[in-house]
Design an enzyme around this catalytic site. Structure first.
Site, PDB file in Angstrom:
ATOM      1  N   HIS A 204       1.305 -52.657  43.708  1.00 62.04           N
ATOM      2  CA  HIS A 204       1.501 -54.351  43.437  1.00 62.04           C
ATOM      3  C   HIS A 204       1.746 -54.972  44.847  1.00 62.04           C
ATOM      4  O   HIS A 204       1.818 -53.872  45.679  1.00 62.04           O
ATOM      5  CB  HIS A 204       3.177 -54.492  42.978  1.00 62.04           C
ATOM      6  N   HIS A 306       8.640 -48.981  32.797  1.00 55.98           N
ATOM      7  CA  HIS A 306       9.793 -49.496  34.901  1.00 55.98           C
ATOM      8  C   HIS A 306      10.923 -49.200  34.626  1.00 55.98           C
ATOM      9  O   HIS A 306      12.033 -49.721  33.763  1.00 55.98           O
ATOM     10  CB  HIS A 306       8.853 -50.986  35.241  1.00 55.98           C
TER      11      HIS A 306
END
Length: 419
Positions: A204, A306
């Site tokens: 990311h 997550h």
């Protein structure tokens, strides 16, 4: 059983502005295990974050606890606004109350992180209340368990850290990056753990890779036998994710930045990923996560929630969800980020043989230690740009504040060792 009050508990975690982490009862650690004690706090604030807990009180004396993530300082305001609707309502009508709050906020636009986080903490607390009232763990109210323990994975950016996790019983390791992916680093971790440990890569941003760079990196990592390649491109463009999907022979994972079944729906219906990763603190709640799992099950997609920025209450909620769904993959665990993690809740979860036990106490099986939470008042919630000498951005470009970048020096395959 009527709701009588909603209370929020906001706290700062890890390093803080204008202080050093050493003055906060211990050195903070990032996912690679690096200590931040002694560093200038403003420079090191990217290692800090906020946790927001919620308690709902009832006229029968039963309370429920939940956790909200995404943008906690802002979400706290949303929770307090929602409280005006909740007080006087029947605490057991969980899904009806969720929809009432959802509809009440639609005039302000799509919920996003703030609305999703607020709904999550509230709904989580309502499930906690119902479980306590019935004397049952939440998982038993959701249809019962498939499993009584949940496999977890840790974070490592060095072979040493990866071996340490293995020594603690972990059988899954994620190598996470912000900005440039270091393929040599991933290869070193894979070599260190051997073939019997699952290795994942989180790519990311910011700065985010362009789709083509994400493809180049993905193809270079194909020989490393990754369990999944996470967030290779910015979440705003699902077409970009589709390009990577078509070009790279590694399972893809994404979804931590969306909330509700409507946010995760295109990832599933377009078969863009092999693993969905809803955040247990902002997905919309326990019910929403189970609905997401059911949608994914129909497409043979697994779930690995997550928890990279979450506190310990949401971790308990994730275990209840993961116990009750057939397509549970594993749970992310940030175990060594901040010593205070194990002081602000009771009981404390411990990894045994690479797994966390599913709680068996009524409700979620956890409560916050309010006096400990109060020791760490929130001061700030946003992290500005990283240091110029970091790896998140191409050299000399941090001050440009761009959201995505083309990666240079491709001849070295985007490795940090290219000098």
């Amino acid at each position: 059983m009527k709701i009588t009050a909603v209370k929020t508990y906001l706290m700062q975690v890890g390093s803080r502005p204008t202080t050093t982490s050493a003055s906060q009862g211990g050195a903070a650690q990032d996912g690679a295990g690096r200590d931040s004690a002694g560093l200038g706090a403003d420079a090191d604030f990217r290692g800090s974050r906020n946790w927001l807990f919620v308690k709902i009180f009832t006229d029968e004396g039963i309370t429920g606890v939940g956790e909200c993530s995404g943008w906690p300082r802002v979400i706290e305001t949303a929770v307090k606004d929602y409280a005006s609707i909740l007080v006087g309502e029947e605490a057991g009508d969980i899904d009806r109350l969720w929809h009432r709050l959802y509809v009440a906020s639609m005039g302000h636009g799509i919920l996003g992180t703030v609305g999703g986080g607020a709904l999550t903490g509230i709904e989580m607390a309502l499930w906690d209340i119902k479980g306590k009232a019935l004397g049952q763990p939440v998982w038993n109210l959701l249809g019962g368990r498939f499993r009584d323990r949940i496999r977890v994975y840790g974070h490592a950016k060095t072979p040493e850290r990866a071996r340490d996790l293995m020594a603690r019983g972990y059988t899954g390791v994620k190598v996470g990056f912000t900005g440039a992916v270091d393929i040599d680093c991933v290869a070193a971790v894979r070599e260190a753990v051997g073939p019997d440990v699952d290795v994942m890569v989180d790519a990311h941003g910011p700065s985010w890779m362009t789709p083509q760079d994400a493809i180049i990196v993905g193809r270079a990592m194909e020989p490393l036998d990754l369990l999944f390649y996470e967030d290779p491109v910015a979440p705003e463009s699902l077409d970009a994710l589709a390009r990577v999907r078509d070009a790279v022979d590694i399972p893809l994972a994404a979804g931590e930045r969306v909330s509700t079944i409507w946010g995760i729906r295109p990832y599933i219906e377009r078969d863009l990923v092999d693993v969905i990763q809803p955040d247990t603190g902002r997905a919309g709640g326990i019910t929403q996560m189970r609905k997401m799992a059911a949608m994914a099950e129909g497409h043979f997609i697994t779930m690995a929630p997550h928890s990279g920025s979450l506190g310990p209450v949401a971790e308990f909620a994730a275990l209840h969800v993961m116990a009750t769904i057939p397509n549970a993959l594993m749970l992310e665990r940030v175990e060594f980020d901040w010593p205070g993690r194990y002081e602000v809740v009771e009981p404390v979860l411990k990894v045994v043989d690479g797994h966390l036990p599913v709680p068996t106490a009524p409700g979620l099986g956890v409560d916050i230690v309010e006096e400990e939470v109060a020791r760490y008042p929130s001061r700030r919630n946003v992290a500005d740009m990283p240091p110029e000498d970091g790896w998140a951005y191409e050299t000399g470009t941090v001050s440009e504040n761009v959201y995505f970048q083309t990666r240079l020096k491709r001849r070295a395959k985007l490795r940090r060792t290219d000098g």
